[in-house]
Write a protein that holds these residues in place. Structure first.
Motif, PDB file in Angstrom:
ATOM      1  N   SER A 177      -0.725   5.375  -5.649  1.00 44.52           N
ATOM      2  CA  SER A 177       0.365   4.399  -5.731  1.00 44.52           C
ATOM      3  C   SER A 177       1.463   4.843  -6.682  1.00 44.52           C
ATOM      4  O   SER A 177       2.644   4.576  -6.434  1.00 44.52           O
ATOM      5  CB  SER A 177      -0.191   3.038  -6.154  1.00 44.52           C
ATOM      6  OG  SER A 177      -0.876   3.128  -7.397  1.00 44.52           O
TER       7      SER A 177
ATOM      8  N   GLN B  70       4.774   7.701   4.825  1.00 47.60           N
ATOM      9  CA  GLN B  70       3.742   6.828   5.364  1.00 47.60           C
ATOM     10  C   GLN B  70       3.547   7.050   6.860  1.00 47.60           C
ATOM     11  O   GLN B  70       2.417   7.032   7.356  1.00 47.60           O
ATOM     12  CB  GLN B  70       4.086   5.370   5.071  1.00 47.60           C
ATOM     13  CG  GLN B  70       3.948   4.979   3.603  1.00 47.60           C
ATOM     14  CD  GLN B  70       4.456   3.580   3.314  1.00 47.60           C
ATOM     15  OE1 GLN B  70       5.477   3.158   3.867  1.00 47.60           O
ATOM     16  NE2 GLN B  70       3.767   2.862   2.441  1.00 47.60           N
TER      17      GLN B  70
ATOM     18  N   ASP C 294      -2.826   5.146   5.954  1.00 48.32           N
ATOM     19  CA  ASP C 294      -3.298   4.394   4.794  1.00 48.32           C
ATOM     20  C   ASP C 294      -4.800   4.580   4.599  1.00 48.32           C
ATOM     21  O   ASP C 294      -5.567   4.625   5.567  1.00 48.32           O
ATOM     22  CB  ASP C 294      -3.046   2.895   4.978  1.00 48.32           C
ATOM     23  CG  ASP C 294      -1.588   2.531   4.769  1.00 48.32           C
ATOM     24  OD1 ASP C 294      -0.778   3.443   4.594  1.00 48.32           O
ATOM     25  OD2 ASP C 294      -1.280   1.322   4.791  1.00 48.32           O
TER      26      ASP C 294
ATOM     27  N   ALA D 112      -7.408   2.523   2.257  1.00 48.62           N
ATOM     28  CA  ALA D 112      -7.474   1.376   1.344  1.00 48.62           C
ATOM     29  C   ALA D 112      -8.597   1.485   0.321  1.00 48.62           C
ATOM     30  O   ALA D 112      -8.456   1.022  -0.814  1.00 48.62           O
ATOM     31  CB  ALA D 112      -7.636   0.080   2.147  1.00 48.62           C
TER      32      ALA D 112
ATOM     33  N   HIS E 104      -1.046   0.977  -0.471  1.00 47.39           N
ATOM     34  CA  HIS E 104      -2.251   1.761  -0.244  1.00 47.39           C
ATOM     35  C   HIS E 104      -1.986   3.254  -0.377  1.00 47.39           C
ATOM     36  O   HIS E 104      -0.897   3.741  -0.054  1.00 47.39           O
ATOM     37  CB  HIS E 104      -2.807   1.485   1.157  1.00 47.39           C
ATOM     38  CG  HIS E 104      -3.379   0.126   1.314  1.00 47.39           C
ATOM     39  ND1 HIS E 104      -3.897  -0.323   2.512  1.00 47.39           N
ATOM     40  CD2 HIS E 104      -3.518  -0.898   0.431  1.00 47.39           C
ATOM     41  CE1 HIS E 104      -4.324  -1.569   2.353  1.00 47.39           C
ATOM     42  NE2 HIS E 104      -4.112  -1.929   1.100  1.00 47.39           N
ATOM     43  N   SER E 105      -2.990   3.969  -0.815  1.00 45.15           N
ATOM     44  CA  SER E 105      -2.937   5.428  -0.841  1.00 45.15           C
ATOM     45  C   SER E 105      -2.667   5.960   0.567  1.00 45.15           C
ATOM     46  O   SER E 105      -3.096   5.370   1.564  1.00 45.15           O
ATOM     47  CB  SER E 105      -4.261   5.978  -1.362  1.00 45.15           C
ATOM     48  OG  SER E 105      -4.313   7.377  -1.250  1.00 45.15           O
ATOM     49  N   VAL E 106      -1.957   7.073   0.641  1.00 45.56           N
ATOM     50  CA  VAL E 106      -1.643   7.717   1.919  1.00 45.56           C
ATOM     51  C   VAL E 106      -2.251   9.111   1.929  1.00 45.56           C
ATOM     52  O   VAL E 106      -2.088   9.869   0.977  1.00 45.56           O
ATOM     53  CB  VAL E 106      -0.120   7.811   2.144  1.00 45.56           C
ATOM     54  CG1 VAL E 106       0.203   8.622   3.397  1.00 45.56           C
ATOM     55  CG2 VAL E 106       0.486   6.419   2.249  1.00 45.56           C
TER      56      VAL E 106
ATOM     57  N   GLY F 180     -10.197   3.717   7.219  1.00 47.36           N
ATOM     58  CA  GLY F 180      -9.546   3.282   5.984  1.00 47.36           C
ATOM     59  C   GLY F 180     -10.353   3.522   4.732  1.00 47.36           C
ATOM     60  O   GLY F 180     -10.069   2.940   3.684  1.00 47.36           O
TER      61      GLY F 180
END
Length: 404
Positions: A47, A63, A68, A70, A96-98, A192
């Motif tokens: 983030s 993105q 994503d 989560a 969310h992290s990518v 995810g």
């Protein structure tokens, strides 16, 4: 202000975008036609890095180029769940992290840099640079000479710029781990979720991609740097199957693998004592390879802070000093965290058993507090040339504002 950026990977492209935002004239010199790194390798952005990309105007493109993730789950060698936490963020953070291929991230950033007006020149390798009264002069292997007010070394862990700054600068050393990654098919894993197994012979990472495939990476503990040449994919899979024979899910993933990407030795770098002078500065892995899944995010943070400090101080030299002051403590803290992370991946049998006991308690009760400093870090905004003075060449002790 005229800027040379050496290196067109994540750090260099992000730096070019940020410096163009403050009105600088930027040329990126990249040694390779495609500086995206090894084919097939993937990375994650947490983030803190994603917020900087938002400030640079790149977030949505990045993105779209990835997906994503989560949650993050850590597993013991026995299959015991050690922790289930948000991936690369705090619980309350909706960003969310990518995860995406390194090549795709570089492609997005380079395209954005070019659209912003940065000039990108490939096939040029830096061999030397000297500071002058009015700026800096860079020399390349082709014989090209370029002059500018500022030179940014974004040329990675094997940085030439680092040795230009300090001929006695530390050199990278093998970290006791090598990484090899691949893609498997028809392995049922929850979408995810990023999974890390603390296996007997190193960590094994795996996560499902939206197309139904499963991306994996084995970070193998090996005291001696392995010989990587002349070994085919089938032999690498056989080696990994033997190394991870005690872990059920990694075994199943390796058996379902359809492609393998070439292995890479992992390196560490002692603290770099000289990260800048009055005209040259290091960003990203050139100055501080950090690991711990934060390499790309830290490089992107560097880019924003560098542009902020150069734009917000009276001279370039003052800006580079301020840049180093703002970054040094945060990087040092992350390097210590990365060392602990690396130790967990190479732990012996007694240490692994202790981790199996301690990690569930840590992740359940202390994770948010322990990572708040990292994920909640807010670097603020980036001023435009009309909002903050940017000083170019200094001559005779006086600064003049360039016409951008």
């Amino acid at each position: 202000m005229k800027v040379i950026v050496v290196g067109g990977g994540v750090a260099g492209a992000a730096g070019a975008i940020a410096l163009r935002r403050i009105g600088a004239e930027v040329t990126v010199y990249e040694a390779y036609e495609d500086p995206a790194g090894q084919v097939g390798s993937f990375l994650s952005l947490a983030s803190n890095g994603l917020r900087v990309l938002d400030e640079l105007g790149c977030l949505e493109e990045v993105q779209r180029s990835g997906f994503d993730v989560a949650r993050q789950r850590m597993w013991g060698s026995s299959g015991k769940l050690l922790g289930d936490v948000p991936r690369g963020r705090l619980t309350a953070d909706p960003l969310h992290s990518v995860t995406l291929m390194r090549a795709d991230l570089v492609a997005v950033l380079r395209a954005r840099a070019a659209r912003s007006g940065a000039r990108i020149v490939t096939g040029e390798r830096l061999v030397g640079a000297v500071t002058t009264q009015d700026g800096v002069r860079a020399e390349f292997a082709s014989g090209r000479v370029a002059e500018a007010d500022l030179l940014i070394g974004a040329d990675g862990i094997w940085s030439t710029t680092r040795t230009v700054l300090d001929p006695s600068a530390p050199a990278p050393a093998y970290a006791g781990l090598y990484s090899i990654s691949g893609v498997a098919e028809n392995v049922g894993v929850e979408q995810g979720t990023f999974n890390m197994v603390f296996a007997r012979n190193g960590a094994f990472i795996h996560l499902p991609a939206p197309d139904g495939s499963l991306w994996w990476s084995a970070q193998v503990a090996a005291a001696e740097r392995p010989e990587l040449n002349g070994v085919g994919d089938a032999e690498w899979l056989d080696r990994l199957s033997d190394l991870y024979r005690f872990e059920e899910l990694p075994q199943a993933i390796l058996k379902a693998t359809t492609s393998v990407h070439r292995p890479t030795p992992m390196h560490v770098l002692p603290e770099v004592p000289v990260r800048h002078n009055d005209r040259i500065a290091l960003v990203g892995d050139a100055g501080h390879p950090v690991g711990a899944g934060q390499g790309a995010s830290m490089a992107i943070e560097d880019a924003l802070v560098l542009a902020q400090t150069v734009a917000g101080t009276a001279t370039i030299a003052d800006g580079l000093r301020r840049y180093d002051q703002r970054r040094r403590a945060r990087i040092a803290k992350l390097v210590r965290s990365a060392a602990s992370n690396r130790d967990a991946k190479t732990a012996g049998p007694i240490a692994r058993r202790l981790n199996d006991l301690i990690m569930p308690i840590f992740f359940r009760h202390f994770y948010e507090k322990a990572t708040g400093w990292l994920y909640s870090h807010d670097l603020g905004t980036l001023s435009t040339p009309t909002e903050a003075p940017v000083r170019g060449r200094e001559s005779g002790g006086r600064s003049t504002r360039p016409a951008f």
